[in-house]
Design a protein around this motif. Structure first.
Motif, PDB file in Angstrom:
ATOM      1  N   ARG A 127       0.840  -1.209   0.000  1.00  0.00           N
ATOM      2  CA  ARG A 127       0.000   0.000   0.000  1.00  0.00           C
ATOM      3  C   ARG A 127       0.872   1.255   0.000  1.00  0.00           C
ATOM      4  N   ASP A 142     -14.615  -3.629  -7.964  1.00  0.00           N
ATOM      5  CA  ASP A 142     -13.817  -3.273  -6.792  1.00  0.00           C
ATOM      6  C   ASP A 142     -12.329  -3.216  -7.090  1.00  0.00           C
ATOM      7  N   ALA A 193      -9.966  -0.200  -6.262  1.00  0.00           N
ATOM      8  CA  ALA A 193      -8.797  -0.397  -5.394  1.00  0.00           C
ATOM      9  C   ALA A 193      -7.535   0.084  -6.100  1.00  0.00           C
ATOM     10  N   LEU A 252      -7.523   3.826  -6.142  1.00  0.00           N
ATOM     11  CA  LEU A 252      -7.170   4.347  -4.818  1.00  0.00           C
ATOM     12  C   LEU A 252      -5.664   4.236  -4.601  1.00  0.00           C
ATOM     13  N   LEU A 312      -7.435   1.323   5.739  1.00  0.00           N
ATOM     14  CA  LEU A 312      -7.241   0.039   5.069  1.00  0.00           C
ATOM     15  C   LEU A 312      -6.867  -1.063   6.053  1.00  0.00           C
ATOM     16  N   TYR A 325     -18.863   7.211 -10.759  1.00  0.00           N
ATOM     17  CA  TYR A 325     -19.514   8.124  -9.808  1.00  0.00           C
ATOM     18  C   TYR A 325     -19.973   9.376 -10.519  1.00  0.00           C
ATOM     19  N   ALA A 342     -17.951   8.493  -1.472  1.00  0.00           N
ATOM     20  CA  ALA A 342     -17.210   7.866  -2.558  1.00  0.00           C
ATOM     21  C   ALA A 342     -15.897   7.302  -2.035  1.00  0.00           C
ATOM     22  N   LEU A 343     -15.237   8.048  -1.167  1.00  0.00           N
ATOM     23  CA  LEU A 343     -13.954   7.607  -0.632  1.00  0.00           C
ATOM     24  C   LEU A 343     -14.129   6.325   0.178  1.00  0.00           C
ATOM     25  N   ASP A 344     -15.219   6.273   0.955  1.00  0.00           N
ATOM     26  CA  ASP A 344     -15.465   5.055   1.728  1.00  0.00           C
ATOM     27  C   ASP A 344     -15.624   3.847   0.807  1.00  0.00           C
ATOM     28  N   ASP A 345     -16.258   4.072  -0.343  1.00  0.00           N
ATOM     29  CA  ASP A 345     -16.400   2.966  -1.295  1.00  0.00           C
ATOM     30  C   ASP A 345     -15.030   2.503  -1.785  1.00  0.00           C
ATOM     31  N   PHE A 346     -14.156   3.463  -2.013  1.00  0.00           N
ATOM     32  CA  PHE A 346     -12.803   3.099  -2.468  1.00  0.00           C
ATOM     33  C   PHE A 346     -12.052   2.331  -1.380  1.00  0.00           C
ATOM     34  N   PHE A 347     -12.208   2.810  -0.149  1.00  0.00           N
ATOM     35  CA  PHE A 347     -11.538   2.104   0.950  1.00  0.00           C
ATOM     36  C   PHE A 347     -12.080   0.682   1.068  1.00  0.00           C
ATOM     37  N   ALA A 384     -13.417  -1.096  -1.236  1.00  0.00           N
ATOM     38  CA  ALA A 384     -12.933  -1.879  -2.379  1.00  0.00           C
ATOM     39  C   ALA A 384     -11.496  -2.335  -2.137  1.00  0.00           C
ATOM     40  N   ALA A 385     -10.691  -1.432  -1.600  1.00  0.00           N
ATOM     41  CA  ALA A 385      -9.282  -1.776  -1.358  1.00  0.00           C
ATOM     42  C   ALA A 385      -9.162  -2.836  -0.264  1.00  0.00           C
ATOM     43  N   ARG A 386     -10.036  -2.733   0.742  1.00  0.00           N
ATOM     44  CA  ARG A 386      -9.967  -3.734   1.830  1.00  0.00           C
ATOM     45  C   ARG A 386     -10.377  -5.112   1.338  1.00  0.00           C
ATOM     46  N   SER A 387     -11.254  -5.151   0.343  1.00  0.00           N
ATOM     47  CA  SER A 387     -11.669  -6.456  -0.159  1.00  0.00           C
ATOM     48  C   SER A 387     -10.731  -6.970  -1.252  1.00  0.00           C
ATOM     49  N   ASP A 388      -9.774  -6.156  -1.608  1.00  0.00           N
ATOM     50  CA  ASP A 388      -8.817  -6.543  -2.652  1.00  0.00           C
ATOM     51  C   ASP A 388      -7.408  -6.500  -2.052  1.00  0.00           C
ATOM     52  N   LEU A 389      -7.211  -7.355  -1.042  1.00  0.00           N
ATOM     53  CA  LEU A 389      -5.945  -7.312  -0.311  1.00  0.00           C
ATOM     54  C   LEU A 389      -4.785  -7.767  -1.183  1.00  0.00           C
TER      55      LEU A 389
END
Lengths: 194, 124
Positions: free
Chosen positions: A45, A121, A125, A128, A148, A191, B12-17, B19-24
């Protein structure tokens, strides 16, 4: 071997580290499987580069192995210690990379724009991550640990060796910067303005 | 209006977070093998570090102090001999020593520095 691993699966990180320091080979395996992915994930990250992240995470884990015999129980969580080492090592590397400015930051994959409607996703990701790569190191560190890794602010403060208020400030500034970086890509990332 | 935009950005940012947490990012097996290899190598070093030998008991430390087991044996012999001499008396020793050295003198009459010699030494 499996039995030994199973027997240790419920052990705390700290107990495993003490066992490791006492020469227990099963503890070495358990800690590798438990802490190795954490170190790699945070390094990835922070740096956004797999090879570099693996290199850095290995270095952080090596430090963990070496400190095991001197580990003072009850003073800090092993994970917090590892977060600190990984993020500090990553910050050092990022500072050495200073030549890379915002204009040099890589763009989101070209194919993303054509797949707007089916943004998944993994794409978010990735977007981000690209935005994170453009944040100052300390903001990046705070945002990663908070949003994260899901750490509470006091634990982030311990990992970053700063106060809780400073963590809140870094996180807030980091999120604002991320929002600004992603704002220009809202439609592209699914979005659109409603 | 500003608040609405901020809220929209936050969501929107929470969605990105999320997404990132589910894509470790998952580490490779090669990486984990390298880490384990380091762990085992460092751990082997712990075992190689010389550890202090177990502390010897009081008696063994005393034996070392006086020069080891042979010296201790000599001390025991001397002690027993002294106890035996004390028990049987000097007369018996005279008899034994007389037999050994075939001398008319007994331990009770041996004079290693006769009076005359002492005076002669004092006069010098």
């Amino acid at each position: 071997m499996d039995m030994a691993f199973d027997a240790l699966s419920d052990a705390s990180d700290e107990a495993l580290l003490v066992l490791y320091g006492n020469g227990d080979p099963a503890a070495a395996r358990s800690l590798t499987l438990r802490m190795g992915p954490l170190a790699f994930r945070v390094a990835m990250r922070m740096l956004g580069d797999r090879a570099e992240a693996e290199d850095l995470a290995q270095e952080a884990m090596l430090r963990l192995w070496k400190i095991a015999p001197e580990w003072r129980q009850g003073e800090a969580k092993v994970s917090t210690w590892l977060y600190r080492v990984v993020t500090n090592l990553a910050t050092d590397r990022l500072r050495r990379r200073r030549g890379v400015g915002l204009d040099d930051a890589p763009e989101v994959a070209d194919g993303a724009a054509s797949a707007v409607e089916r943004m998944i996703d993994a794409d978010r990701a990735a977007a981000l991550q690209l935005a994170l790569d453009q944040l100052p190191a300390r903001q990046r560190q705070a945002v990663i640990l908070r949003h994260l890794e899901g750490l509470a602010n006091p634990e982030i403060a311990a990992a970053m060796e700063i106060g809780v208020e400073a963590v809140e400030s870094l996180t807030a500034r980091g999120k604002r910067a991320l929002a600004a970086l992603l704002e220009g890509r809202r439609e592209e990332l699914g979005y659109g303005h409603d | 209006m500003v608040m609405t935009d901020e809220k929209a950005k936050g969501l929107a940012l929470d969605d990105f977070f999320a997404a990132a947490r589910s894509d470790l990012p998952e580490p490779s097996g090669v990486f984990l093998a390298r880490v384990l290899e380091d762990a085992e190598a460092v751990q082997a070093g712990f075992a190689a570090v010389p550890t202090a030998p177990p502390r010897a008991g009081l008696f063994a430390r005393f034996a070392d102090l006086v020069g080891g087991w042979p010296a201790l044996g000599g001390m025991v012999t001397a002690t027993l001999a002294g106890a035996w001499i004390g028990f049987v008396g000097v007369d018996r020793i005279d008899t034994i020593s007389g037999a050994y050295f075939a001398s008319a003198e007994t331990l009770g009459t041996v004079n290693l520095l006769p009076d005359g010699d002492l005076l002669a030494l004092a006069a010098e």
